[in-house]
Enzyme design. Structure first.
Site, PDB file in Angstrom:
ATOM      1  N   LYS A 186      42.497  48.417  43.393  1.00 57.28           N
ATOM      2  CA  LYS A 186      41.089  48.544  42.993  1.00 57.28           C
ATOM      3  C   LYS A 186      40.273  49.044  44.176  1.00 57.28           C
ATOM      4  O   LYS A 186      40.471  48.595  45.316  1.00 57.28           O
ATOM      5  CB  LYS A 186      40.578  47.173  42.521  1.00 57.28           C
ATOM      6  CG  LYS A 186      39.185  47.192  41.927  1.00 57.28           C
ATOM      7  CD  LYS A 186      38.831  45.813  41.379  1.00 57.28           C
ATOM      8  CE  LYS A 186      37.453  45.775  40.739  1.00 57.28           C
ATOM      9  NZ  LYS A 186      37.123  44.440  40.194  1.00 57.28           N
TER      10      LYS A 186
ATOM     11  N   SER B  78      35.494  44.414  35.555  1.00 49.67           N
ATOM     12  CA  SER B  78      35.257  45.609  36.344  1.00 49.67           C
ATOM     13  C   SER B  78      36.535  46.259  36.870  1.00 49.67           C
ATOM     14  O   SER B  78      36.485  47.398  37.323  1.00 49.67           O
ATOM     15  CB  SER B  78      34.347  45.268  37.530  1.00 49.67           C
ATOM     16  OG  SER B  78      34.997  44.337  38.381  1.00 49.67           O
TER      17      SER B  78
ATOM     18  N   SER C  90      36.855  39.726  35.803  1.00 46.29           N
ATOM     19  CA  SER C  90      37.223  41.139  35.937  1.00 46.29           C
ATOM     20  C   SER C  90      38.699  41.465  36.086  1.00 46.29           C
ATOM     21  O   SER C  90      39.057  42.639  36.108  1.00 46.29           O
ATOM     22  CB  SER C  90      36.459  41.767  37.097  1.00 46.29           C
ATOM     23  OG  SER C  90      35.149  42.015  36.687  1.00 46.29           O
TER      24      SER C  90
HETATM   25  N1  GLN Z   1      31.353  41.065  34.293  1.00 42.57           N
HETATM   26  C1  GLN Z   1      31.068  40.082  35.274  1.00 42.57           C
HETATM   27  C2  GLN Z   1      29.930  40.532  36.130  1.00 42.57           C
HETATM   28  O1  GLN Z   1      29.458  41.590  35.911  1.00 42.57           O
HETATM   29  C3  GLN Z   1      32.271  39.799  36.113  1.00 42.57           C
HETATM   30  C4  GLN Z   1      32.570  40.856  37.087  1.00 42.57           C
HETATM   31  C5  GLN Z   1      33.719  40.521  37.975  1.00 42.57           C
HETATM   32  O2  GLN Z   1      34.477  39.604  37.717  1.00 42.57           O
HETATM   33  N2  GLN Z   1      33.862  41.295  39.041  1.00 42.57           N
HETATM   34  O3  GLN Z   1      29.515  39.856  37.016  1.00 42.57           O
END
Ligand code: GLN
Length: 466
Positions: A68, A143, A167
């Site tokens: 990532k 994400s 995510s």
């Molecule tokens: N969707 C969640 C957020 O926007 C989690 C994102 C994540 O786990 N990086 O904070």
């Protein structure tokens, strides 16, 4: 022996799991060069459609992993999906990358993600959205969107993602792959571009549960650069993975079957729970009453940490100025700054921090052997829906936030969680979430493995006929 060799040889190299790949290399059935070539060819063919990789390493050697783009890779551009880091080439590796190098794992490419990992669909990336390999009109989740899509489309042996509020598990669920978020503190965060430091955690996205266990063994363990990181390495006790689930207590929280859960998803999750029961687990209903406030608490605490972490993007250290931040990042910096300001701190931040403690206590009670329900694991859906259409929730941040309603409680409690493919609703993958006690990744992997073996889920792959 002869037969097993032939079996591997006849398979497409990119279709092999990490464990199968290691075996093939050890037995010299194929070489690292052939392996990397197979993956690079496939990436060249499919990435223009999927946009899973932002950067491809054409000279990859060793076991190819997709990383990532919020994880620092020495000499390889790392943008975290943001324009503000569009020219940033890190001078050092994140600890997880150093640990992977020791295992002869190499970066085959950096994967697309929501800007600074803020999002649930991959659409917040400044470099365009990743597409879901099961349907190019759908989001892959976020994400860690590119990492999940890359594993689903067989563009790497495994991938790393990060999970602050879901995510890893949520895109794993939407793309039909395995995703493991370790306990907070299990894996060093050194060299990960922070979103919210008391939540962020790196973990694997893989083609099988056994692969996830192995990658966690590789990347866990103490690090002098991260004082929150536990010293002991994670190790799966021999025989534990294959130990079966007879007699294990599986908790099913009623709050995880709330309004907003799609009928098709609910049916598949209920069927999976029935399957666990058939396999000998004891199913018990539990309650996590404070989870009702999980989203509210998360969206105070996380933006607050963001507002303090993001002061470093001051236009001096990383070149680009703040006007290069996308809307979601700006929204969170403003929210967090407000929540922490004098006069509001007690009403917002302090209250949310107390809710976090209550949620942690809810889980402790469900897992507690003497005072609580004595669950070994807790199961439920990962995501209330399957993958939705690209663009569908972009104008509605609240609807987007709700995609994490079942993953965020685990992050607030700091406990580990696994997403395992468990079926399809209208042709799109659904993931079963298995949550465990803090530091007990072993049992969630054991349950995930048993479930995976009892079904043939992991063999199902997207058609990719485009
Ligand atoms: N969707 C969640 C957020 O926007 C989690 C994102 C994540 O786990 N990086 O904070």
């Amino acid at each position: 022996m002869q037969n097993s060799k032939l079996q591997v040889k006849n398979q497409n190299l990119t279709g092999l799991t990490l464990i199968e790949t290691l075996r093939g290399l050890k037995e010299k059935i194929f070489s690292e060069e052939e392996l990397n070539k197979a993956y690079l060819n496939k990436i060249a063919k499919l990435n223009p459609k999927l946009n899973a990789f932002l950067k491809i390493e054409k000279n990859s050697r060793g076991i190819p992993a997709a990383i990532k783009d919020c994880i620092l890779t020495k000499g390889i551009k790392t943008t975290a999906g943001s324009k503000i880091l569009s020219n940033f080439v890190p001078p050092y590796n994140a600890t997880v990358i150093e640990k992977l190098l020791e295992q002869k794992v190499n970066v085959i490419g950096k994967t697309n993600c929501d800007e600074f990992t803020m999002g649930s669909s991959g659409e917040n990336s400044a470099y365009g959205p990743t597409k879901n390999p099961w349907d190019l009109n759908k989001v892959p989740g976020g994400s860690s969107s590119g990492s999940a899509a890359a594993v689903a489309a067989d563009l790497c042996t495994f991938a790393l993602g990060t999970d602050t509020g879901g995510s890893i598990r949520q895109p794993a669920s939407l793309c039909g792959v395995v995703g493991l978020r370790p306990s907070y503190g299990r894996v060093s965060r050194y060299g990960t571009i922070a979103m919210a430091s008391s939540f962020d955690q790196i973990g694997p996205l893989t083609k099988s549960v056994e692969d996830a266990a192995l990658v966690l063994e590789w990347i866990s363990g103490g690090d002098n650069y991260d004082s929150n990181c536990r010293k002991e390495k994670f190790t799966m006790q021999p025989g534990k993975l294959r130990g079966g689930i007879k007699g294990l207590k599986v908790g099913v929280p009623k709050e995880f079957f709330s309004q907003g859960l799609e009928g098709g998803v609910e049916k598949i999750i209920r069927d999976a729970i029935k399957k666990l029961e058939e396999m000998g687990a004891e199913i018990i209903e539990v309650s996590l009453p404070s989870c009702e406030y999980a989203m509210a608490a998360y969206y105070i605490l996380v933006p607050s940490e963001i507002s303090s972490n993001y002061a470093r993007y001051d236009g001096i250290r990383f070149g680009n100025t703040r006007e290069n931040f996308g809307d979601e990042v700006k929204r969170r910096i403003m929210l967090g700054t407000f929540a922490l300001s004098t006069g509001y701190y007690d009403d917002y931040f302090a209250k949310a921090a107390r809710v976090r403690t209550l949620i942690r206590q809810d889980f402790q009670k469900a897992f507690g052997p003497s005072t609580g329900s004595g669950c070994d694991v807790i199961v439920g859906p990962v995501s209330p829906t399957t993958a939705w259409n690209l663009g569908e929730k972009v104008i509605d941040p609240l609807a987007m936030y709700m995609a994490d309603i079942y993953t965020v409680p685990g992050n607030l409690a700091g406990i580990p969680g696994l997403s395992v493919p468990c079926g399809f609703s209208k042709g799109l993958p659904v993931g079963l979430q298995i949550l465990g006690k803090q530091w007990d990744e072993e049992t969630i992997l054991q349950v995930g493995y048993a479930y995976e073996q009892a079904t043939s889920r992991r063999k199902e792959k997207p058609k990719l006929s485009f």
